[in-house]
Enzyme design. Structure first.
Site, PDB file in Angstrom:
ATOM      1  N   GLY A 123       0.806  -1.220   0.000  1.00  0.00           N
ATOM      2  CA  GLY A 123       0.000   0.000   0.000  1.00  0.00           C
ATOM      3  C   GLY A 123       0.838   1.268   0.000  1.00  0.00           C
ATOM      4  O   GLY A 123       2.065   1.251   0.076  1.00  0.00           O
ATOM      5  N   GLY A 125       2.542   3.699   1.517  1.00  0.00           N
ATOM      6  CA  GLY A 125       3.119   3.931   2.839  1.00  0.00           C
ATOM      7  C   GLY A 125       3.635   5.334   3.042  1.00  0.00           C
ATOM      8  O   GLY A 125       3.874   5.749   4.178  1.00  0.00           O
ATOM      9  N   LYS A 146       3.670  12.766  -2.374  1.00  0.00           N
ATOM     10  CA  LYS A 146       4.542  11.673  -1.934  1.00  0.00           C
ATOM     11  C   LYS A 146       5.506  12.195  -0.879  1.00  0.00           C
ATOM     12  O   LYS A 146       6.305  13.089  -1.146  1.00  0.00           O
ATOM     13  CB  LYS A 146       5.318  11.098  -3.114  1.00  0.00           C
ATOM     14  N   ASP A 158       8.094   6.070   8.448  1.00  0.00           N
ATOM     15  CA  ASP A 158       7.552   7.325   8.974  1.00  0.00           C
ATOM     16  C   ASP A 158       6.750   8.092   7.927  1.00  0.00           C
ATOM     17  O   ASP A 158       6.274   9.195   8.180  1.00  0.00           O
ATOM     18  CB  ASP A 158       8.677   8.214   9.524  1.00  0.00           C
ATOM     19  N   GLY A 159       6.609   7.496   6.722  1.00  0.00           N
ATOM     20  CA  GLY A 159       5.805   8.139   5.694  1.00  0.00           C
ATOM     21  C   GLY A 159       6.441   9.363   5.070  1.00  0.00           C
ATOM     22  O   GLY A 159       5.783  10.102   4.333  1.00  0.00           O
ATOM     23  N   ASP A 307       4.218  -4.325  -7.558  1.00  0.00           N
ATOM     24  CA  ASP A 307       3.577  -3.130  -7.014  1.00  0.00           C
ATOM     25  C   ASP A 307       4.119  -1.852  -7.648  1.00  0.00           C
ATOM     26  O   ASP A 307       3.611  -0.764  -7.377  1.00  0.00           O
ATOM     27  CB  ASP A 307       3.737  -3.070  -5.492  1.00  0.00           C
ATOM     28  N   ASN A 308       5.146  -1.978  -8.504  1.00  0.00           N
ATOM     29  CA  ASN A 308       5.682  -0.817  -9.211  1.00  0.00           C
ATOM     30  C   ASN A 308       5.383  -0.872 -10.707  1.00  0.00           C
ATOM     31  O   ASN A 308       6.036  -0.203 -11.495  1.00  0.00           O
ATOM     32  CB  ASN A 308       7.202  -0.723  -9.004  1.00  0.00           C
TER      33      ASN A 308
END
Length: 634
Positions: A123, A125, A146, A158-159, A307-308
């Site tokens: 997901g 992140g 992003k 930590d995003g 996922d990419n």
């Protein structure tokens, strides 16, 4: 303090009135048509039965400030750079620190096969979906930030994203678009006085870095992994998708993707299974064309996990990417990829493998036998796209000959053997003179061959490049086997990994037995032979039915619009990063301006000589400096 800040912001907002940024026409179709997780549970968690999760609280940056904006990307939202810069809240809006009117922050749920193994729920992140904007001129665009902070999918992260990686993503997104390669876009880059701790070299040494945010655009960021959330338990990893078995949601997601982004397929097929097969074939075609385009500019993605991989055939998620300098089919841009799974030459087969995983994730929505047949079409489809582009790179447009494939493969082999720079060598080929009768071949091509030789590696560079990468002990065992057990050695030597190491040893042995002068003489002779052969092929482009001057002009125009003068090499990005980390953003903006016209000869390509410029600089269209080889991207 919070109330005072909010009051100050409201005052600023009222002073500037409703700006272009604040009037963006959000419609947020994805959240309206797909299941959304509305949980108020904080922190990271498994998210079942949903394609998105709402973000309940923004995580503002400290003193956000603009680093750069892309005019062409902003134009997709009917915005200008002035619209953005004139709004005092612009850096807050475009970093996810303040909510844009009409936006609905969320994060996308997806899974993925990472380095060949199913990793379960991944997901967004570090990405926050803001919504979709319907532009009157440019259609529908999903808007993301992003690096905006923690989401339910951040796992142990930590995003946040830092200035270093954000500059690379911002510049490469726009560079790829300018090259004509399908890509997500980057409209702006914001940095801040908020710091996080990172280990940029994976060396165990952590350093503080500035939190930064890229505003990303695409028609959709849905990817292969978006359909893997429905997978059951994997036999190898033991993991499963968070929505395992929810075929109803899978059908809902598939319907949304086809109806929204493949409307012609939706309108053409009344039978669901036929429609889905047409969709899968189109995704295969787009993926094959995309990877062919990558190969033809020497681009290596670095992390080609499922996922990419974009469901729309876009280049997605710029991490440890790299453009090749010296041509090497085994080039690996991501130093974390120790086994070279995602090497340059492996990219086409990896993309096919990822398509097979997509077919598995779609399950009963596809006919198994037909899906297999579509996968079988991938390699010939890729090769056709690749050969078509390569012919253009050589200016061969009038005829298609069987010999062309061999001419191209021999060129690449020669580039590899001589350590020729990929981008600059192809650019120089337009200077190969058209064949004229009565001219000495060697004298005619000598000048362009000398220019090509300037782009080739020295004997010392080639020795380093051809040093076996296998551990000494393993190599010694294999060589000993050649003496003690020739049958077993023959079997082992045929395996790709060992064969590659033995080839390296063979080339290294040849290099150790020669010197620089002898090497250059051999390289010159080899290049003259290939260029002469290329000129004979060029001559066959002219059949007497069209004015020769038009063919010559067409050839030069095509080659110079297919072979870029500049790509985003690591050292170019590194110069911009070093300056930006000292507070000087001028080099980022200068590089962006040059990358926006990669085929143009109009620009002077010297790096800036400002007070924060790197002392180790070189013109952007020159052979990279020696220090560029030491740049580590993980």
């Amino acid at each position: 303090i919070t109330l005072l800040c909010e009051a100050k912001a409201n005052k600023l907002s009222s002073q500037c009135g409703s700006t272009a940024l604040e009037r963006l026409p959000f419609n947020n179709t994805a959240l309206n048509k797909l299941p959304v997780d509305d949980s108020k549970e904080p922190g990271c968690r498994t998210v079942p039965a949903a394609c998105f999760s709402r973000i309940r609280a923004l995580q503002p940056l400290v003193r956000p400030t603009f680093v750069a904006q892309s005019q062409s990307a902003l134009a997709l939202l009917d915005l200008t750079v002035q619209d953005v810069l004139s709004n005092p809240l612009g850096p807050e809006y475009l970093s996810g620190s303040r909510l844009l009117p009409g936006s609905e922050p969320a994060a996308h749920c997806y899974c993925g096969h990472q380095f060949g193994l199913f990793a379960g729920q991944l997901g967004d992140g570090a990405v926050m979906y803001l919504g979709e904007v319907e532009s009157g001129t440019h259609g529908r665009w999903e808007v993301q930030v992003k690096g905006a902070g923690v989401t339910p999918y951040s796992r142990d992260g930590d995003g946040r994203k830092v200035l270093r990686s954000s500059i690379r993503e911002f510049l490469c997104s726009e560079a790829m678009a300018a090259l004509g390669i399908p890509s997500t876009r980057a409209a702006s880059l914001v940095t801040s006085d908020l710091y996080v701790s990172r280990d940029p070299l994976n060396s165990g040494r952590r350093v503080p870095e500035r939190c930064s945010v890229v505003l990303r655009l695409a028609p959709s960021f849905i990817r292969f992994g978006s359909f893997e959330i429905f997978l059951g338990r994997d036999d190898f990893s033991g993991l499963q998708g968070p929505s395992a078995g929810r075929h109803d949601i899978r059908a809902q997601l598939l319907d949304y993707v086809i109806e929204t982004f493949y409307p012609c397929i939706q309108q053409t097929h009344s039978n669901r299974k036929n429609r889905n097969m047409a969709f899968f074939r189109e995704v295969m075609m787009r993926t094959a064309k995309l990877v062919a385009q990558w190969q033809c500019v020497g681009f290596c993605h670095g992390v080609l996990n499922t996922d990419n991989m974009s469901i729309l055939g876009l280049t997605l998620d710029y991490g440890p990417f790299g453009f090749m300098d010296r041509f090497d089919p085994d080039f690996v841009c991501n130093t974390s990829d120790k086994k070279g799974r995602y090497s340059y030459q492996a990219q086409p087969s990896v993309c096919r493998w990822n398509l097979a995983r997509l077919a598995e994730a779609l399950g009963s929505e596809l006919d198994v036998a037909q899906a297999g047949a579509v996968l079988d079409e991938f390699t010939p489809t890729y090769e056709a796209f690749y050969l078509c582009i390569m012919r253009k790179k050589l200016g061969l447009v009038r005829k298609e000959e069987a010999e062309d494939r061999e001419l191209i493969s021999d060129l690449l082999r020669l580039m590899h053997d001589t350590g020729a720079d990929f981008t600059n060598t192809f650019r120089l080929l337009s200077r190969v003179p058209w064949p004229e009768e009565g001219h000495s071949e060697r004298a005619t091509v000598g000048q362009v061959v000398d220019l090509i030789l300037e782009q080739c590696a020295s004997i010392e560079e080639l020795k380093v490049a051809n040093k076996p990468t296998m551990k000494d002990r393993e190599l010694a065992m294999i060589l000993s086997m050649a003496q003690t057990n020739p049958v077993m050695f023959g079997m082992v030597a045929d395996t790709p990994g060992v064969s590659q190491q033995l080839e390296r040893m063979g080339r290294l042995k040849e290099l150790l037995e020669t010197d620089q002068d002898e090497l250059k003489r051999k390289q010159r002779d080899d290049w003259i032979r290939w260029v002469s052969r290329y000129r004979r092929r060029l001559a066959r482009e002219y059949d007497g039915t069209v004015d020769l001057s038009l063919i010559k002009k067409e050839r030069l125009s095509l080659m110079n619009s297919t072979n870029p003068r500049i790509v985003l090499r690591n050292y170019i990005a590194q110069n911009a990063i070093q300056a930006a980390e000292k507070g000087d953003f001028s080099e980022v903006n200068r590089v962006l301006k040059v990358l926006e016209k990669p085929y143009s000869d109009a620009f002077e390509l010297e790096p800036s000589d400002g007070p924060n410029a790197s002392e180790l600089t070189v013109a952007y269209d020159m052979k990279p400096p020696a220090w560029a080889q030491r740049i580590c991207i993980t």
